[in-house]
Motif scaffolding. Sequence first.
Motif, PDB file in Angstrom:
ATOM      1  N   LEU A 233       0.831  -1.207   0.000  1.00 26.87           N
ATOM      2  CA  LEU A 233       0.000   0.000   0.000  1.00 26.87           C
ATOM      3  C   LEU A 233       0.866   1.258   0.000  1.00 26.87           C
ATOM      4  CD1 LEU A 233      -2.952  -0.803   2.456  1.00 26.87           C
ATOM      5  CD2 LEU A 233      -3.113  -0.344   0.003  1.00 26.87           C
ATOM      6  N   VAL A 234       1.930   1.242   0.785  1.00 25.91           N
ATOM      7  CA  VAL A 234       2.840   2.387   0.817  1.00 25.91           C
ATOM      8  C   VAL A 234       3.467   2.597  -0.560  1.00 25.91           C
ATOM      9  CG1 VAL A 234       5.017   3.249   1.755  1.00 25.91           C
ATOM     10  CG2 VAL A 234       3.313   2.234   3.289  1.00 25.91           C
ATOM     11  N   ALA A 235       3.944   1.517  -1.167  1.00 21.90           N
ATOM     12  CA  ALA A 235       4.623   1.631  -2.459  1.00 21.90           C
ATOM     13  C   ALA A 235       3.670   2.125  -3.553  1.00 21.90           C
ATOM     14  CB  ALA A 235       5.215   0.275  -2.846  1.00 21.90           C
ATOM     15  N   LEU A 236       2.428   1.637  -3.548  1.00 21.10           N
ATOM     16  CA  LEU A 236       1.473   2.037  -4.571  1.00 21.10           C
ATOM     17  C   LEU A 236       1.026   3.488  -4.406  1.00 21.10           C
ATOM     18  CD1 LEU A 236      -0.817  -1.140  -4.699  1.00 21.10           C
ATOM     19  CD2 LEU A 236       0.753  -0.358  -6.484  1.00 21.10           C
ATOM     20  N   SER A 237       0.970   3.961  -3.181  1.00 22.35           N
ATOM     21  CA  SER A 237       0.451   5.309  -2.930  1.00 22.35           C
ATOM     22  C   SER A 237       1.526   6.393  -3.002  1.00 22.35           C
ATOM     23  CB  SER A 237      -0.213   5.361  -1.555  1.00 22.35           C
ATOM     24  OG  SER A 237       0.720   5.082  -0.522  1.00 22.35           O
ATOM     25  N   ARG A 238       2.774   6.040  -2.729  1.00 19.02           N
ATOM     26  CA  ARG A 238       3.826   7.054  -2.597  1.00 19.02           C
ATOM     27  C   ARG A 238       3.892   8.018  -3.785  1.00 19.02           C
ATOM     28  NH1 ARG A 238       8.265   7.279   0.790  1.00 19.02           N
ATOM     29  NH2 ARG A 238       8.056   5.076   1.406  1.00 19.02           N
TER      30      ARG A 238
ATOM     31  N   PRO B   8      -6.254  -5.192  -7.088  1.00 15.74           N
ATOM     32  CA  PRO B   8      -6.548  -6.414  -6.319  1.00 15.74           C
ATOM     33  C   PRO B   8      -6.267  -6.275  -4.820  1.00 15.74           C
ATOM     34  CG  PRO B   8      -5.457  -6.976  -8.371  1.00 15.74           C
ATOM     35  CD  PRO B   8      -5.402  -5.481  -8.268  1.00 15.74           C
ATOM     36  N   LEU B   9      -5.226  -5.524  -4.460  1.00 12.06           N
ATOM     37  CA  LEU B   9      -4.900  -5.351  -3.050  1.00 12.06           C
ATOM     38  C   LEU B   9      -6.027  -4.609  -2.323  1.00 12.06           C
ATOM     39  CD1 LEU B   9      -2.984  -5.517  -0.622  1.00 12.06           C
ATOM     40  CD2 LEU B   9      -1.893  -3.404  -1.466  1.00 12.06           C
ATOM     41  N   CYS B  10      -6.466  -3.489  -2.893  1.00 11.83           N
ATOM     42  CA  CYS B  10      -7.555  -2.722  -2.273  1.00 11.83           C
ATOM     43  C   CYS B  10      -8.820  -3.566  -2.173  1.00 11.83           C
ATOM     44  CB  CYS B  10      -7.828  -1.454  -3.074  1.00 11.83           C
ATOM     45  SG  CYS B  10      -6.562  -0.167  -2.921  1.00 11.83           S
TER      46      CYS B  10
ATOM     47  N   LEU C 226     -10.105   3.498   0.013  1.00 11.15           N
ATOM     48  CA  LEU C 226      -9.053   3.650   1.012  1.00 11.15           C
ATOM     49  C   LEU C 226      -8.319   4.975   0.829  1.00 11.15           C
ATOM     50  CD1 LEU C 226      -7.397   0.102   0.989  1.00 11.15           C
ATOM     51  CD2 LEU C 226      -8.936   1.042   2.718  1.00 11.15           C
ATOM     52  N   GLN C 227      -8.084   5.667   1.928  1.00  9.63           N
ATOM     53  CA  GLN C 227      -7.239   6.859   1.911  1.00  9.63           C
ATOM     54  C   GLN C 227      -5.912   6.509   2.576  1.00  9.63           C
ATOM     55  OE1 GLN C 227      -7.745  10.063   4.742  1.00  9.63           O
ATOM     56  NE2 GLN C 227      -7.615  11.587   3.114  1.00  9.63           N
ATOM     57  N   ILE C 228      -4.818   6.855   1.928  1.00 13.38           N
ATOM     58  CA  ILE C 228      -3.483   6.628   2.480  1.00 13.38           C
ATOM     59  C   ILE C 228      -2.902   7.969   2.908  1.00 13.38           C
ATOM     60  CG2 ILE C 228      -1.217   5.591   2.117  1.00 13.38           C
ATOM     61  CD1 ILE C 228      -3.568   3.657   1.784  1.00 13.38           C
ATOM     62  N   LEU C 229      -2.359   8.017   4.114  1.00  8.09           N
ATOM     63  CA  LEU C 229      -1.771   9.240   4.646  1.00  8.09           C
ATOM     64  C   LEU C 229      -0.352   8.983   5.110  1.00  8.09           C
ATOM     65  CD1 LEU C 229      -4.718  10.569   6.855  1.00  8.09           C
ATOM     66  CD2 LEU C 229      -3.997  11.459   4.635  1.00  8.09           C
ATOM     67  N   ARG C 230       0.505   9.961   4.873  1.00  5.67           N
ATOM     68  CA  ARG C 230       1.872   9.924   5.392  1.00  5.67           C
ATOM     69  C   ARG C 230       2.090  11.136   6.280  1.00  5.67           C
ATOM     70  NH1 ARG C 230       6.200  12.930   4.699  1.00  5.67           N
ATOM     71  NH2 ARG C 230       8.251  12.057   5.229  1.00  5.67           N
ATOM     72  N   TYR C 231       2.526  10.892   7.523  1.00  5.55           N
ATOM     73  CA  TYR C 231       2.849  11.959   8.469  1.00  5.55           C
ATOM     74  C   TYR C 231       4.357  11.957   8.706  1.00  5.55           C
ATOM     75  CZ  TYR C 231      -2.140  11.977   9.724  1.00  5.55           C
ATOM     76  OH  TYR C 231      -3.509  12.055   9.700  1.00  5.55           O
ATOM     77  N   GLY C 232       5.017  13.061   8.373  1.00  2.19           N
ATOM     78  CA  GLY C 232       6.439  13.198   8.657  1.00  2.19           C
ATOM     79  C   GLY C 232       6.650  13.736  10.066  1.00  2.19           C
TER      80      GLY C 232
END
Length: 284
Positions: free
Chosen positions: A114-119, A154-156, A177-183
Amino acid sequence: MSTPQTVTPELRQWIVAQAQAGCQPEAVLQAMLASGWEEDVAVEALENTLRQHLEEHARQNNLPPPSIVPEPDLRDSPGAVWAGDREVKIVATMRNPRVVVFGGLLSEEECDELVALSRPRLVRSETVDNNTGGSEVNAARTSEGMFFQRGENPLCARIEARIAALVNWPLENGEGLQILRYGPGAEYRPHHDYFDPAQPGSATILKRGGQRVGTIVMYLNAPAKGGGTVFPDVFLEVAPVKGNAVFFSYDRPHPMTRTLHGGQPVVEGEKWVATKWLREGRFE
């Protein structure tokens, strides 16, 4: 053979009085157990009395009526439940508000994918504009994010089907799905996920599936420090453990659900989460 214990009106009045005095349900339960109440009788009396008290409070104050909400099958307090394709552990539960912490909802490989697909698709996160029903950048939310369409890959699709089975809610009632990254230093200040009916923009939002009634936040990594999910009304903090998730439901768009929550600032490292919101009806 012991005589069955009877829940009296006096006991219910005492439970309500404790709640009005600010006592936490866990403390009230312990007091009942110390007084000789059997645990199953005490738990049922506490839950039913508090629920009835809240419903009466809602009627007296013209609050929104309750909705049916997603709910995992946790009868008999299982240590794990089957979610269609994977066993998911039950780490912790709370009744009011309804909060369940799941262990191992996602595998490490699913988190990483999920991280790799969304980045490559991350942009500055926005929040709902209550005046228009659109979205806007908000200083309260200092993350980067993106949305997958429901079933986009397929993952989602696999994760969404798992969640639907886990919380007994129709697949089509879920947002993508919402993907979020917090630094480092990024946070999401306490807020509610439901849409406030009093705001002019809510009518537009509610046309797409009705009100939100449940949230699942899935942790895709474990930051070195910080980044927990907090529920200020009940002094609860859920640690961001990779693969785990926190689920909470809210049966009406009102603070009485005690689902005020936020993402604590990341102190060291970064935090990745996947969020799934569940609607009353089919989300288009």
